[in-house]
Write a protein that holds these residues in place. Sequence first.
Motif, PDB file in Angstrom:
ATOM      1  N   LEU A  89      -3.743  33.534  65.411  1.00  0.00           N
ATOM      2  CA  LEU A  89      -3.746  33.970  63.996  1.00  0.00           C
ATOM      3  C   LEU A  89      -4.020  32.645  63.188  1.00  0.00           C
ATOM      4  O   LEU A  89      -4.615  32.511  62.399  1.00  0.00           O
ATOM      5  CB  LEU A  89      -2.770  34.756  63.479  1.00  0.00           C
ATOM      6  CG  LEU A  89      -2.904  35.425  62.102  1.00  0.00           C
ATOM      7  CD1 LEU A  89      -4.063  36.557  62.403  1.00  0.00           C
ATOM      8  CD2 LEU A  89      -1.470  36.158  62.057  1.00  0.00           C
ATOM      9  N   GLN A 141      -6.935  30.354  63.512  1.00  0.00           N
ATOM     10  CA  GLN A 141      -8.152  30.835  62.783  1.00  0.00           C
ATOM     11  C   GLN A 141      -7.964  30.664  61.316  1.00  0.00           C
ATOM     12  O   GLN A 141      -9.024  30.273  60.716  1.00  0.00           O
ATOM     13  CB  GLN A 141      -8.192  32.490  63.004  1.00  0.00           C
ATOM     14  CG  GLN A 141      -8.486  32.955  64.272  1.00  0.00           C
ATOM     15  CD  GLN A 141      -8.527  34.509  64.445  1.00  0.00           C
ATOM     16  OE1 GLN A 141      -7.999  35.304  63.688  1.00  0.00           O
ATOM     17  NE2 GLN A 141      -8.832  35.043  65.683  1.00  0.00           N
ATOM     18  N   GLN A 142      -6.685  30.682  60.787  1.00  0.00           N
ATOM     19  CA  GLN A 142      -6.559  30.267  59.412  1.00  0.00           C
ATOM     20  C   GLN A 142      -6.512  28.680  59.245  1.00  0.00           C
ATOM     21  O   GLN A 142      -7.151  28.164  58.141  1.00  0.00           O
ATOM     22  CB  GLN A 142      -5.166  30.644  59.047  1.00  0.00           C
ATOM     23  CG  GLN A 142      -4.536  30.553  57.531  1.00  0.00           C
ATOM     24  CD  GLN A 142      -3.434  30.937  57.176  1.00  0.00           C
ATOM     25  OE1 GLN A 142      -2.714  31.682  58.021  1.00  0.00           O
ATOM     26  NE2 GLN A 142      -2.977  30.481  55.792  1.00  0.00           N
ATOM     27  N   THR A 175      -3.829  46.319  63.402  1.00  0.00           N
ATOM     28  CA  THR A 175      -4.349  44.963  63.102  1.00  0.00           C
ATOM     29  C   THR A 175      -3.239  44.260  62.611  1.00  0.00           C
ATOM     30  O   THR A 175      -2.663  44.667  61.555  1.00  0.00           O
ATOM     31  CB  THR A 175      -5.367  45.103  61.914  1.00  0.00           C
ATOM     32  OG1 THR A 175      -6.614  46.037  62.275  1.00  0.00           O
ATOM     33  CG2 THR A 175      -6.107  43.828  61.619  1.00  0.00           C
ATOM     34  N   TYR A 189      -1.782  34.250  58.273  1.00  0.00           N
ATOM     35  CA  TYR A 189      -2.080  35.567  57.949  1.00  0.00           C
ATOM     36  C   TYR A 189      -3.688  35.734  58.120  1.00  0.00           C
ATOM     37  O   TYR A 189      -4.292  34.628  58.416  1.00  0.00           O
ATOM     38  CB  TYR A 189      -1.961  35.793  56.507  1.00  0.00           C
ATOM     39  CG  TYR A 189      -2.435  34.920  55.369  1.00  0.00           C
ATOM     40  CD1 TYR A 189      -3.915  35.319  55.118  1.00  0.00           C
ATOM     41  CD2 TYR A 189      -1.990  33.906  54.915  1.00  0.00           C
ATOM     42  CE1 TYR A 189      -4.443  34.423  54.316  1.00  0.00           C
ATOM     43  CE2 TYR A 189      -2.531  32.997  54.163  1.00  0.00           C
ATOM     44  CZ  TYR A 189      -3.828  33.416  53.673  1.00  0.00           C
ATOM     45  OH  TYR A 189      -4.293  32.630  52.671  1.00  0.00           O
ATOM     46  N   ASP A 190      -4.042  36.756  58.164  1.00  0.00           N
ATOM     47  CA  ASP A 190      -5.498  37.401  58.543  1.00  0.00           C
ATOM     48  C   ASP A 190      -6.356  37.039  57.278  1.00  0.00           C
ATOM     49  O   ASP A 190      -6.222  37.514  56.164  1.00  0.00           O
ATOM     50  CB  ASP A 190      -5.477  38.634  59.051  1.00  0.00           C
ATOM     51  CG  ASP A 190      -6.978  39.118  59.260  1.00  0.00           C
ATOM     52  OD1 ASP A 190      -7.949  38.403  58.985  1.00  0.00           O
ATOM     53  OD2 ASP A 190      -7.196  40.223  59.688  1.00  0.00           O
TER      54      ASP A 190
END
Length: 331
Positions: free
Chosen positions: A205, A208-209, A250, A271-272
């Motif tokens: 996660l 990705q951020q 999720t 965070y997503d």
Amino acid sequence: MNTVAFEFGASAAMDFLDAHRLSARTPFQTCGWWRAWIREAADAEGATPVLVRLTRTDRPALVVGLQLHQDGGTALLRPLSWPWADYHEVAEVVDASPTGSEPDIAGLAEAIDRCQREFGARLELSNLRADGPLLHAVSALGAAPRPSDTVFRLDLTDSDVVRRVCERRDMRRKRRRIERLGTLRLTCADTSERVTARLPAFIELHTQQWGARPDTVAPFDGGVVDRTYAAVAAEPSSTARLHELWLDDTLLAGWFGFSHDGTYYAYRAAYDLDHGRDSPGHLLTAAMVGELAAQGTDTFDLTRGAYGYKLELPSNRASTMTVSREQPCWV
């Protein structure tokens, strides 16, 4: 009478930490944190660990964790696990020490002076607690402290602070909007086994951020950062925790931190991005504040860095301190 000794090098430091229990003033002086950092990060940082031990029969035995660097032709002593740790302080040996008495500041100053002389090194300490014995000891040697970083803390014993974090109007609106999509739930991995199991998802996660951003500090890249976090997570005495906010199945947001001596230390969050408009990081913070306050945690320590989300919270601000001391001259 004071006895001063040095554990020099990774092997000697690890043997000492394996043989003794420490009372840590922050999670960054626990045996678990120091062991993990020495094992996985010290070589990459070009650091040689040095544990300075001060023993008296009538006071708790103190340990100062330092690391020796070569800065050009100059030997330099910094706090152990710099720059990874957000706070630097002394620890106390609790397996065979008196308890309940104040630290020996004069003896600690003597031990630090002897360490500098032993290694012919300049001392550069940052992110010291303003009221801590380490700062007092170096100040007693004539060094002048100056502000280091600003840290932010939420007082969870103040019901008004908790209410303002948990029930902000914009947060209520975003919570209602995202709950139309499913059920929100907060989970906490609170043992070394559970943190270890959940850590890969948090790293993914975070990557990705932050992976493509040039301003990322110590990004996860499959190397030393990942290994060090995994080593910290696997150490029970590190008190690592991993809170996660879920929307059904999720993962929306996570916070890797530490629960230590009545305080939660928020170390690294992610965070997503697909749900960024709903501020999942803020929603996670609000859920954690409510739960931690209900569990009796006194303080939510947002640690260093004047990031925007911290400025929006009803937090108290304080400054950590930096202090420098040149190599002492032999008389």
